[in-house]
Design a protein around this motif. Sequence first.
Motif, PDB file in Angstrom:
ATOM      1  N   GLY A   1       0.782  -1.236   0.000  1.00 21.47           N
ATOM      2  CA  GLY A   1       0.000   0.000   0.000  1.00 21.47           C
ATOM      3  C   GLY A   1       0.804   1.270   0.000  1.00 21.47           C
ATOM      4  N   LEU A   2       2.095   1.212   0.312  1.00 15.98           N
ATOM      5  CA  LEU A   2       2.889   2.438   0.309  1.00 15.98           C
ATOM      6  C   LEU A   2       3.206   2.928  -1.102  1.00 15.98           C
ATOM      7  CD1 LEU A   2       5.938   1.292  -0.401  1.00 15.98           C
ATOM      8  CD2 LEU A   2       5.937   0.720   2.027  1.00 15.98           C
ATOM      9  N   LEU A   3       2.919   2.096  -2.129  1.00 18.66           N
ATOM     10  CA  LEU A   3       3.094   2.533  -3.512  1.00 18.66           C
ATOM     11  C   LEU A   3       1.912   3.401  -3.944  1.00 18.66           C
ATOM     12  CD1 LEU A   3       4.472  -0.698  -5.220  1.00 18.66           C
ATOM     13  CD2 LEU A   3       5.758   1.284  -4.382  1.00 18.66           C
ATOM     14  N   LYS A   4       2.192   4.396  -4.760  1.00 15.20           N
ATOM     15  CA  LYS A   4       1.158   5.327  -5.206  1.00 15.20           C
ATOM     16  C   LYS A   4       1.018   5.271  -6.726  1.00 15.20           C
ATOM     17  CE  LYS A   4       0.998   6.590  -0.929  1.00 15.20           C
ATOM     18  NZ  LYS A   4      -0.040   6.004  -0.065  1.00 15.20           N
ATOM     19  N   GLY A   5      -0.024   5.941  -7.216  1.00 12.64           N
ATOM     20  CA  GLY A   5      -0.183   6.086  -8.653  1.00 12.64           C
ATOM     21  C   GLY A   5      -1.151   5.102  -9.268  1.00 12.64           C
ATOM     22  N   VAL A   6      -1.633   5.472 -10.450  1.00  5.99           N
ATOM     23  CA  VAL A   6      -2.635   4.673 -11.163  1.00  5.99           C
ATOM     24  C   VAL A   6      -2.072   3.308 -11.537  1.00  5.99           C
ATOM     25  CG1 VAL A   6      -4.029   4.560 -13.261  1.00  5.99           C
ATOM     26  CG2 VAL A   6      -3.780   6.739 -12.052  1.00  5.99           C
ATOM     27  N   GLN A   7      -0.816   3.270 -11.970  1.00  3.99           N
ATOM     28  CA  GLN A   7      -0.224   2.001 -12.383  1.00  3.99           C
ATOM     29  C   GLN A   7      -0.208   0.997 -11.242  1.00  3.99           C
ATOM     30  OE1 GLN A   7       3.483   1.587 -14.876  1.00  3.99           O
ATOM     31  NE2 GLN A   7       4.355   0.838 -12.955  1.00  3.99           N
ATOM     32  N   ASN A   8       0.231   1.419 -10.053  1.00  2.22           N
ATOM     33  CA  ASN A   8       0.294   0.499  -8.915  1.00  2.22           C
ATOM     34  C   ASN A   8      -1.089   0.087  -8.431  1.00  2.22           C
ATOM     35  OD1 ASN A   8       3.175   0.152  -8.416  1.00  2.22           O
ATOM     36  ND2 ASN A   8       3.169   2.348  -8.004  1.00  2.22           N
ATOM     37  N   GLU A   9      -2.040   0.983  -8.546  1.00  3.12           N
ATOM     38  CA  GLU A   9      -3.416   0.612  -8.204  1.00  3.12           C
ATOM     39  C   GLU A   9      -3.924  -0.457  -9.165  1.00  3.12           C
ATOM     40  OE1 GLU A   9      -7.757   2.731  -7.331  1.00  3.12           O
ATOM     41  OE2 GLU A   9      -6.061   3.933  -8.033  1.00  3.12           O
ATOM     42  N   ARG A  10      -3.602  -0.292 -10.444  1.00  3.75           N
ATOM     43  CA  ARG A  10      -4.012  -1.287 -11.451  1.00  3.75           C
ATOM     44  C   ARG A  10      -3.338  -2.637 -11.202  1.00  3.75           C
ATOM     45  NH1 ARG A  10      -1.395  -2.850 -15.797  1.00  3.75           N
ATOM     46  NH2 ARG A  10       0.048  -1.074 -15.702  1.00  3.75           N
ATOM     47  N   LEU A  11      -2.095  -2.616 -10.727  1.00  3.28           N
ATOM     48  CA  LEU A  11      -1.368  -3.861 -10.457  1.00  3.28           C
ATOM     49  C   LEU A  11      -1.840  -4.556  -9.190  1.00  3.28           C
ATOM     50  CD1 LEU A  11       2.296  -2.795 -11.376  1.00  3.28           C
ATOM     51  CD2 LEU A  11       0.703  -4.137 -12.754  1.00  3.28           C
ATOM     52  N   GLY A  12      -2.648  -3.884  -8.395  1.00  5.88           N
ATOM     53  CA  GLY A  12      -3.189  -4.512  -7.195  1.00  5.88           C
ATOM     54  C   GLY A  12      -2.425  -4.225  -5.926  1.00  5.88           C
ATOM     55  N   ALA A  13      -1.500  -3.246  -5.946  1.00  7.90           N
ATOM     56  CA  ALA A  13      -0.686  -2.952  -4.772  1.00  7.90           C
ATOM     57  C   ALA A  13      -1.528  -2.492  -3.579  1.00  7.90           C
ATOM     58  CB  ALA A  13       0.355  -1.884  -5.115  1.00  7.90           C
ATOM     59  N   LEU A  14      -2.660  -1.859  -3.852  1.00 15.58           N
ATOM     60  CA  LEU A  14      -3.469  -1.293  -2.764  1.00 15.58           C
ATOM     61  C   LEU A  14      -4.519  -2.263  -2.250  1.00 15.58           C
ATOM     62  CD1 LEU A  14      -3.975   2.321  -4.180  1.00 15.58           C
ATOM     63  CD2 LEU A  14      -1.979   1.307  -3.070  1.00 15.58           C
ATOM     64  N   GLU A  15      -4.585  -3.445  -2.827  1.00 16.71           N
ATOM     65  CA  GLU A  15      -5.570  -4.435  -2.381  1.00 16.71           C
ATOM     66  C   GLU A  15      -5.244  -4.940  -0.969  1.00 16.71           C
ATOM     67  OE1 GLU A  15      -5.554  -7.613  -5.171  1.00 16.71           O
ATOM     68  OE2 GLU A  15      -6.220  -6.372  -6.872  1.00 16.71           O
ATOM     69  N   PRO A  16      -6.255  -5.369  -0.219  1.00 13.55           N
ATOM     70  CA  PRO A  16      -5.977  -6.005   1.086  1.00 13.55           C
ATOM     71  C   PRO A  16      -5.160  -7.271   0.877  1.00 13.55           C
ATOM     72  CG  PRO A  16      -8.307  -5.441   0.861  1.00 13.55           C
ATOM     73  CD  PRO A  16      -7.696  -5.257  -0.496  1.00 13.55           C
ATOM     74  N   HIS A  17      -4.192  -7.480   1.752  1.00 12.59           N
ATOM     75  CA  HIS A  17      -3.378  -8.698   1.667  1.00 12.59           C
ATOM     76  C   HIS A  17      -4.131  -9.872   2.275  1.00 12.59           C
ATOM     77  CE1 HIS A  17      -0.130 -11.501   1.805  1.00 12.59           C
ATOM     78  NE2 HIS A  17      -0.069 -11.504   3.128  1.00 12.59           N
ATOM     79  N   ASP A  18      -4.059 -11.014   1.619  1.00 15.06           N
ATOM     80  CA  ASP A  18      -4.697 -12.230   2.114  1.00 15.06           C
ATOM     81  C   ASP A  18      -3.725 -12.945   3.056  1.00 15.06           C
ATOM     82  OD1 ASP A  18      -6.040 -14.571   2.597  1.00 15.06           O
ATOM     83  OD2 ASP A  18      -5.865 -15.349   0.547  1.00 15.06           O
ATOM     84  N   PHE A  19      -3.870 -12.690   4.345  1.00 13.32           N
ATOM     85  CA  PHE A  19      -2.944 -13.280   5.316  1.00 13.32           C
ATOM     86  C   PHE A  19      -3.101 -14.792   5.419  1.00 13.32           C
ATOM     87  CE2 PHE A  19      -2.772  -8.857   6.548  1.00 13.32           C
ATOM     88  CZ  PHE A  19      -1.447  -8.681   6.930  1.00 13.32           C
TER      89      PHE A  19
END
Length: 489
Positions: free
Chosen positions: A328-346
């Motif tokens: 989640g510390l990554l920003k920007g449209v590209q990282n959002e598209r790659l799934g960086a902001l998704e909740p992690h499946d622990f």
Amino acid sequence: MMERVTQMDKEIFRSHLMQAMDKIRMRDQLEYEEVQLLVEPMHEPDKSLNGADEMMRLVVLAPNNVQHRQFTVDEAVNLLCWHVPLVPLWIDVSLVEAEQKREANSELNRRVHMNISANEELETIAISAVPHMKIHGRTTGQRSPVTLFWTGSAVECNVKGAEFWVEIESSYDLLEPWISIIINGVPVSRQMLIRGRAWICIFRGMNPAVVKNVRIIKDVQAMSVDPGNSLQFHAVKTNGAILPVEEKPLKIEFVGDSITSGEGAIGAKTEEDWIPMWFSALHNYTFMTAEALHAEYRVISQSGWGVLSSWDNNPNGNMPEYYEQVCGLLKGVQNERLGALEPHDFSSWQPDVVVVNLGSNDDGAFQSPAWTDPLTGQVYKQRLNEDGTYHEEDLAKFEKAVEQFLIKLRKNNPHAHIIWAYGMLGASLLPAIYRAVDAYQKQSRDHAVSILQLPNTTEETIGARTHPGELSHRRTADVLTDYIQRVLK
């Protein structure tokens, strides 16, 4: 009968060789389009040899150079005339029996055909369809392609074949990705990746019957300051089989800052540029500890960040806030598209041990100027008293942040032993960490949490950018390995 030879050079030698071959062709009424020559040195026991003759006998005409080899005319001339202006005055030219020659040619053709086939038979497989491909590090469920976000993230597989390639796509605006390649547990390559999508050869020409363990590791941290930075794996190609990777008995998660990202772990002590080249996932206590314990591991880290704030008092630079996201510390449209902001499946990966190495940048915040939020104008500062001691109110904020992070770690990792490991760049906040852990344990009655003071970095063990070098990381790995072994007994 050939005329008496009174002079010789490479061109004359070639001309006489061709004349001798032409006489044999006419004598035996041969028809051919291409000639191949065998070179067979003849030993003359009664002949004395000078230095050039000895060099010719021992090196140029050595068995490994000429035995079982077939030469074109030009190759043979270049071989025999290697020591120009000294050139052989005479050679004996004779015809190999036709049947023997056909067998030799057949064998040669078979070898050539096999080599060509080996290259042509490389099979391209999309990464999502590769059997037994192991993905290391937090990522999304997306496998077309696979994105690696964090330091030490990797793809790993066992390959039984002679050749293996991977198709990688690298993107960045400022800070390029780097990778390291490990084959059979040994680092063999490290490289910067250029922008774009390309095939990289991992190995070729190896024994096709032997299984090779291959790990391709992301050497650099998730770059929060470069929204265009990404690293993806699209496909592999090989002429062999992909086999299962051994499951390791232990899982460790490391949470930290620049130390855990391996900043300065590689490079000269004089290096000061903040660039990806000076980050290393391998010259790093996380990798060293995992290797020593035969453990699978993951790293969640960011240079300059802390528990409460970053080194410059920016409250947005705290690791706990983003711990429950993929990256989640990554920003920007590209990282959002790659799934960086998704909740992690622990539930997809549960560690046996969580090592937290945070606090160095929180200490730095006490020593640094205030940070002003450019949007709200609010000022943030961890203060020191006039005598240089920590301001009690601000120190309490740090302790509360440690306590709250422990609660979050336990919620998501219910069975892990949590180790707060601190001290590679000084340990001035260690008493505060002790108080925070004690407060957490009194409230939760969770005794699977402990504190480990790590060896401080010295002039001898410091690396690039005034960060711990490889020697410092090794000392820490040794201490941490021993401690984890005792904790898990």
